[in-house]
Design a protein around this motif. Sequence first.
Motif, short mmCIF file in Angstrom:
data_model
loop_
_atom_site.label_atom_id
_atom_site.label_comp_id
_atom_site.label_asym_id
_atom_site.label_seq_id
_atom_site.Cartn_x
_atom_site.Cartn_y
_atom_site.Cartn_z
N PRO A 195 -3.30 9.52 -63.91
CA PRO A 195 -2.33 8.50 -64.24
C PRO A 195 -3.04 7.20 -64.59
CG PRO A 195 -2.47 8.76 -61.88
CD PRO A 195 -3.34 9.82 -62.48
N GLU A 196 -2.30 6.27 -65.11
CA GLU A 196 -2.92 5.00 -65.49
C GLU A 196 -3.49 4.30 -64.27
OE1 GLU A 196 0.37 1.92 -66.29
OE2 GLU A 196 1.32 3.86 -66.64
N SER A 197 -4.39 3.38 -64.48
CA SER A 197 -5.08 2.68 -63.40
C SER A 197 -4.08 2.02 -62.47
CB SER A 197 -6.02 1.63 -63.98
OG SER A 197 -6.64 0.90 -62.95
N GLY A 198 -4.35 2.13 -61.18
CA GLY A 198 -3.46 1.51 -60.20
C GLY A 198 -2.27 2.36 -59.86
N GLY A 199 -2.22 3.60 -60.33
CA GLY A 199 -1.07 4.45 -60.09
C GLY A 199 -1.04 5.01 -58.68
N VAL A 200 0.12 5.52 -58.33
CA VAL A 200 0.34 6.12 -57.02
C VAL A 200 0.71 7.59 -57.23
CG1 VAL A 200 1.83 6.12 -55.00
CG2 VAL A 200 1.07 3.95 -55.98
N CYS A 201 0.17 8.45 -56.39
CA CYS A 201 0.48 9.87 -56.42
C CYS A 201 1.31 10.21 -55.19
CB CYS A 201 -0.80 10.69 -56.44
SG CYS A 201 -0.52 12.47 -56.43
N VAL A 202 2.48 10.81 -55.39
CA VAL A 202 3.31 11.31 -54.31
C VAL A 202 3.20 12.82 -54.32
CG1 VAL A 202 5.63 11.46 -53.35
CG2 VAL A 202 4.89 9.35 -54.48
N VAL A 203 2.71 13.37 -53.22
CA VAL A 203 2.51 14.82 -53.11
C VAL A 203 3.67 15.40 -52.32
CG1 VAL A 203 0.97 16.65 -52.33
CG2 VAL A 203 0.02 14.47 -53.14
N GLY A 204 4.53 16.16 -52.98
CA GLY A 204 5.68 16.76 -52.33
C GLY A 204 6.98 16.16 -52.83
N GLY A 205 7.87 17.02 -53.34
CA GLY A 205 9.11 16.55 -53.94
C GLY A 205 10.35 16.84 -53.13
N GLY A 206 10.22 16.87 -51.79
CA GLY A 206 11.40 16.95 -50.94
C GLY A 206 12.08 15.60 -50.84
N LEU A 207 13.01 15.46 -49.92
CA LEU A 207 13.73 14.19 -49.80
C LEU A 207 12.80 13.03 -49.46
CD1 LEU A 207 17.06 15.21 -47.99
CD2 LEU A 207 16.57 15.00 -50.44
N ALA A 208 11.79 13.28 -48.63
CA ALA A 208 10.85 12.21 -48.29
C ALA A 208 10.06 11.79 -49.51
CB ALA A 208 9.90 12.68 -47.18
N GLY A 209 9.55 12.75 -50.28
CA GLY A 209 8.78 12.43 -51.47
C GLY A 209 9.62 11.77 -52.54
#
Length: 458
Positions: free
Chosen positions: A9-23
């Motif tokens: 992803p572009e610089s400074g991006g965030v990765c969320v691992v897991g697409g349940g309700l929390a993610g």
Amino acid sequence: MTGPLTTPPESGGVCVVGGGLAGITAAIRLADLGLPVTLLESRAELGGATYSFRRGGLTVDTGQHVFLRCYHAYRGLLERLGTTAGTQLQRRFEVPVLLPGHAPHLLTRRPLPAPAHLLPALAGYRLLNPAERLAAVRACAALRRVDPDSPVTDEQSFGDWLAAHGQKPRLVRRLWDLITVAALNVPSTHASLALAARVFRTGLLETADAGDIGRPLVPLTELHSVAARRVLERLGARVRLRSRVRWIHPEPTGFRVGVDGGELAAEGVVLAVPHQVASALVPPAAAPAAAEWARLGAAPIVNVHLRYAHRVTRLTMAAAVESPAQWIFDRSAPDAGTEQHLVVSLSAADAEIDRPAAELVATQRDALAELLPAARRTPVLDAFVTREPRATFRQNPGTRRYRPAAGTRLPGLVLAGAWTDTGWPDTMEGAVRSGEAAADILARQLVSRPRHHTEAAR
């Protein structure tokens, strides 16, 4: 978007691992702050444990999820997703209770301030004798004084507490376990007193309308998954399905995340997966005690689906006592005609999880025939079973010590999931709260831009 991610992803991006309700919650919250977000989900749809599948002409939810009016975070997520209209929330708490050979008894609250709103319901609960009703009222008063946030309380068994407060086995079966088993996925004898106190105090005893029950009117995939993708993509977040994360490594400027078919770079990571997966992915420097997360274990839920040729009840939802059935839901499609699709949800299903489907179906057909007279003479057109072996963590006494906080020892890496230390049971509300907490912590850490976590990892 689907498939493996091979470019960062572009610089400074965030990765969320897991697409349940929390993610989902964390990703939306971070995208709202203007951060570039990539959400990685190993399955073909978002939603985690709240998903649906097609079987013949039916769209079937894997589990019969309900929520309460006091689930403020979860209800806020539904509003953000624009799917509140796909649910129904009771105007007033009402639960028909079924006992074999008896007419349904309606447990309902009165329009009175708490805790008086429940006194008429307990005083008139005819499935208990007068002495049991009085004992239940006294226990409710005592439970209002139990601190659900105390570590000492978490070490105690709810069953032991009930016994010490004069609750006999029949009273526990016909009242306390009616709620405990469904809410905590374990019987009172094996439940944490702290988590039970959270359920009863927050849901029933402190605010008159907190326990009003909400339920989905549309498939869970429509309620959560489809709407979440729409919102995230509108915010500019990238949603990558069928993208299983294999490893997470700290780097001088953030993290590298290994995905099937490639890897990506991220300044921050939200690890929003079940504890069994999280313990294998989290870098050792971030959570040295991750091996102990396995002590949270897993508790199963089984659902038995019965499609009757004709309607056998007008009840949309009911609870059963002294029966192999537990909670019964009418999930008939609007275009089902005269047919009726009933689902029997069995929590704390350790004895049922490995039983053959034919045995489970036969047991529940007989159980519903005892509870609903019309079911005795109505043919069953179709029957099947869904199983969730790891529906929740096992919410026993002492589990809080193994539930980690959202923050880890590596700034920029946070944890989310209903199994983390939210103070709540393993519910949809707990999952959403965990996503909010993780996103807020990560956002603060990214603002301060710490650069020392790689030294801690060495």
